[in-house]
Scaffold this active site. Structure first.
Site, PDB file in Angstrom:
ATOM      1  N   TYR A  19       0.816  -1.219   0.000  1.00 27.16           N
ATOM      2  CA  TYR A  19       0.000   0.000   0.000  1.00 27.16           C
ATOM      3  C   TYR A  19       0.852   1.272   0.000  1.00 27.16           C
ATOM      4  CZ  TYR A  19      -2.749  -3.840   1.757  1.00 27.16           C
ATOM      5  OH  TYR A  19      -3.304  -5.066   1.923  1.00 27.16           O
ATOM      6  N   TYR A 147     -11.820  -7.229   6.699  1.00 25.21           N
ATOM      7  CA  TYR A 147     -10.691  -7.319   5.773  1.00 25.21           C
ATOM      8  C   TYR A 147     -10.435  -8.793   5.483  1.00 25.21           C
ATOM      9  CZ  TYR A 147      -6.183  -7.226   3.585  1.00 25.21           C
ATOM     10  OH  TYR A 147      -5.176  -7.422   2.680  1.00 25.21           O
ATOM     11  N   ASP A 248     -13.150 -16.279   8.771  1.00 28.40           N
ATOM     12  CA  ASP A 248     -11.789 -15.932   8.388  1.00 28.40           C
ATOM     13  C   ASP A 248     -10.989 -15.704   9.668  1.00 28.40           C
ATOM     14  OD1 ASP A 248      -9.444 -14.712   7.670  1.00 28.40           O
ATOM     15  OD2 ASP A 248     -10.353 -13.294   6.253  1.00 28.40           O
ATOM     16  N   LYS A 277      -1.447 -16.559   8.295  1.00 26.51           N
ATOM     17  CA  LYS A 277      -0.562 -15.711   9.098  1.00 26.51           C
ATOM     18  C   LYS A 277       0.311 -16.478  10.114  1.00 26.51           C
ATOM     19  CE  LYS A 277      -2.115 -11.169   8.145  1.00 26.51           C
ATOM     20  NZ  LYS A 277      -3.418 -10.659   7.741  1.00 26.51           N
TER      21      LYS A 277
HETATM   22  C1  LIG Z   1      -4.028 -10.782   6.384  1.00 26.73           C
HETATM   23  C2  LIG Z   1      -5.402 -11.241   6.250  1.00 26.73           C
HETATM   24  C3  LIG Z   1      -5.861 -11.806   5.048  1.00 26.73           C
HETATM   25  C4  LIG Z   1      -4.988 -11.923   3.817  1.00 26.73           C
HETATM   26  O1  LIG Z   1      -3.884 -12.754   4.005  1.00 26.73           O
HETATM   27  P1  LIG Z   1      -2.601 -12.605   3.046  1.00 26.73           P
HETATM   28  O2  LIG Z   1      -1.698 -13.698   3.504  1.00 26.73           O
HETATM   29  O3  LIG Z   1      -2.046 -11.230   3.274  1.00 26.73           O
HETATM   30  O4  LIG Z   1      -3.075 -12.776   1.648  1.00 26.73           O
HETATM   31  C5  LIG Z   1      -7.167 -12.252   5.009  1.00 26.73           C
HETATM   32  N1  LIG Z   1      -7.983 -12.146   6.076  1.00 26.73           N
HETATM   33  C6  LIG Z   1      -7.567 -11.619   7.241  1.00 26.73           C
HETATM   34  C7  LIG Z   1      -8.511 -11.562   8.401  1.00 26.73           C
HETATM   35  C8  LIG Z   1      -6.282 -11.125   7.369  1.00 26.73           C
HETATM   36  O5  LIG Z   1      -5.882 -10.577   8.516  1.00 26.73           O
END
Ligand SMILES: *Cc1c(COP(=O)(O)O)cnc(C)c1O
Length: 428
Positions: A19, A147, A248, A277
């Site tokens: 970004y 997100y 997620d 992550k």
């Molecule tokens: C970071 C994140 C993503 C995306 O993961 P990347 O490995 O950066 O593609 C998706 N959902 C959540 C909740 C995140 O924190």
């Protein structure tokens, strides 16, 4: 390896960072090495990492056992394609994921990043209804301030204004959004909190394949915390209205919010779960989408029952070896006491910032601490200031937040919270 002034100049002129604007580069610091909770910067400074390199480096940097696990694996096999081939690191990791998640979650897709795992989750949901002959169920319902990643499918379910992708709105598929949840704790639950979500799902369920959201803590879309009862109600309404639930947990997974997965706090089970992550302890890019036998059976029972996804680096053995070791380290540590200890200290040291008049809100959940300011921070000024204060914290907009490695000690954590307080005071 030191990063020279010349290299930094090349970086400014040629390399995009997340970004960023090549015409107006924000201050970028060379990192020479990293150890424990410390980053050793090329300017000679040592800073405490409050970000865990974006939620991932939970055991700290340069961890001897994680290093060794990767060294051992590299000598055996660093990569093989996953099409038609398999290997023990991927099998061991998938077993762990099946064991650690709710009993119904038992089918695993290994993805190479969080965004990809979200794309796969969305595809699974669409393919599920397609096979059932309900092609009209092709939309998603989500909450604002979410997100879910930067690829096109993931972007389409991120907050439409806040989610960093507003300029693409004309190109993205349109989904259903309701306000972000407002409930702070289960104790003051009121049915109004779920009313907007309830009416959206009642009205549109024939078009909705799945609800997707981040459980309990919304990350990069606003660093908001909401109560477990909201999630319980969402799960109930999804069941009642024949809509799949995708959670997620890419940011919240692996202990960050005080339970191994955040959904455990609501005592529910999603149909599809995304993790990423922290899965490799921050060593390599890896993520996974895990679903139930019921969803897998429906998809597999279609005329073309293949799940149509298959990244080149799917199930990379080095990443799986790192993930296996990271999960072992986590389970053999007292991660829960660590997260609780961090939470208590964050409450003690950040809550008093509510009295500072530049501060709009302070939020703490598990090993996550957030100060929301009334005005946006200027990254050109604030990033060097934070480094000067001895910390690596990367604010965005009005948000100053940390999610430190679980191994951080209380003195190191105080340096982080003091720096946050100082920035809040200097923003008056
Ligand atoms: C970071 C994140 C993503 C995306 O993961 P990347 O490995 O950066 O593609 C998706 N959902 C959540 C909740 C995140 O924190």
């Amino acid at each position: 390896m030191p990063v020279s002034e010349n290299s930094l100049k090349f970086d400014r002129d040629h390399i995009w960072h997340p970004y960023t604007n090549l015409n107006r580069p924000t201050p970028t610091f060379g990192v020479e090495s990293a150890e424990g909770v410390y980053l050793n910067l090329s300017n000679g400074q040592r800073v405490i990492d409050g970000m865990s390199s974006w939620w991932s480096m939970i055991h700290g940097y340069n961890h001897p056992e994680l290093n060794q696990a990767i060294k051992d694996q590299v000598d055996v096999m660093s990569h093989v394609m996953f099409g038609g081939l398999t290997h023990q690191p991927a099998i061991d990791l998938s077993k762990k994921l099946v064991d650690l998640t709710a009993p119904d979650l038992e089918c695993v897709f290994l993805a190479d990043s969080g965004s990809v795992s979200v794309e796969v989750a969305l595809k699974m949901a669409l393919q599920y209804w397609y096979v059932k002959g309900l092609q009209k169920k092709s939309k998603f319902l989500t909450i604002r301030n979410g997100y879910h990643g930067d690829t096109f499918g993931a972007m389409s379910v991120c907050d439409p204004e806040n989610g960093m992708h507003a300029m693409f709105s004309g190109v993205l598929p349109e989904h259903f959004f309701v306000s972000a949840p407002d409930c702070k704790s289960d104790d003051d639950w009121k049915p109004e909190f779920i009313a907007e979500f309830k009416s959206a799902i009642e009205k549109n369920n024939e078009k909705i394949a799945a609800v997707i959201l981040e459980p309990i803590v919304q990350g990069a879309g606003g660093m908001r915390v909401y109560c477990a009862e909201y999630l319980r109600q969402v799960a109930r309404l999804c069941r009642e209205h024949n809509v799949l639930l995708i959670l997620d947990e890419i940011a919240t997974g692996f202990g960050r919010t005080g339970t191994f997965f955040a959904y455990e706090q609501a005592d529910i089970c999603p149909d599809i779960l995304c993790v990423g992550k922290a899965i490799t302890g921050g060593y390599l890019s890896l993520a996974a989408t895990i679903t139930t036998r019921k969803v897998a059976d429906v998809i597999g029972g279609g005329q073309d029952g293949n799940l149509m996804h298959g990244p080149t680096f799917m199930g990379n053995p080095l990443a799986c070896a790192a993930a296996n070791k990271s999960i072992e380290l986590l389970l053999s540590s007292d991660w829960l006491s660590n997260v609780r200890r961090i939470e208590r200290q964050l409450l003690d040291e950040l809550m008093p910032c509510l009295k500072i008049s530049s501060v709009a809100d302070v939020r703490v959940k598990g090993a996550i601490g957030v100060i929301e300011l009334k005005n946006s921070l200027d990254m050109h000024k604030i990033q060097p200031r934070l480094v000067e204060l001895g910390v690596w914290i990367r604010p965005f907009g009005k948000l100053l937040y940390i999610m430190p490695p679980y191994v951080i000690n209380s003195d190191q954590l105080s340096v982080l919270t003091m720096a946050m307080q100082t920035v809040a005071l200097e923003s008056l």
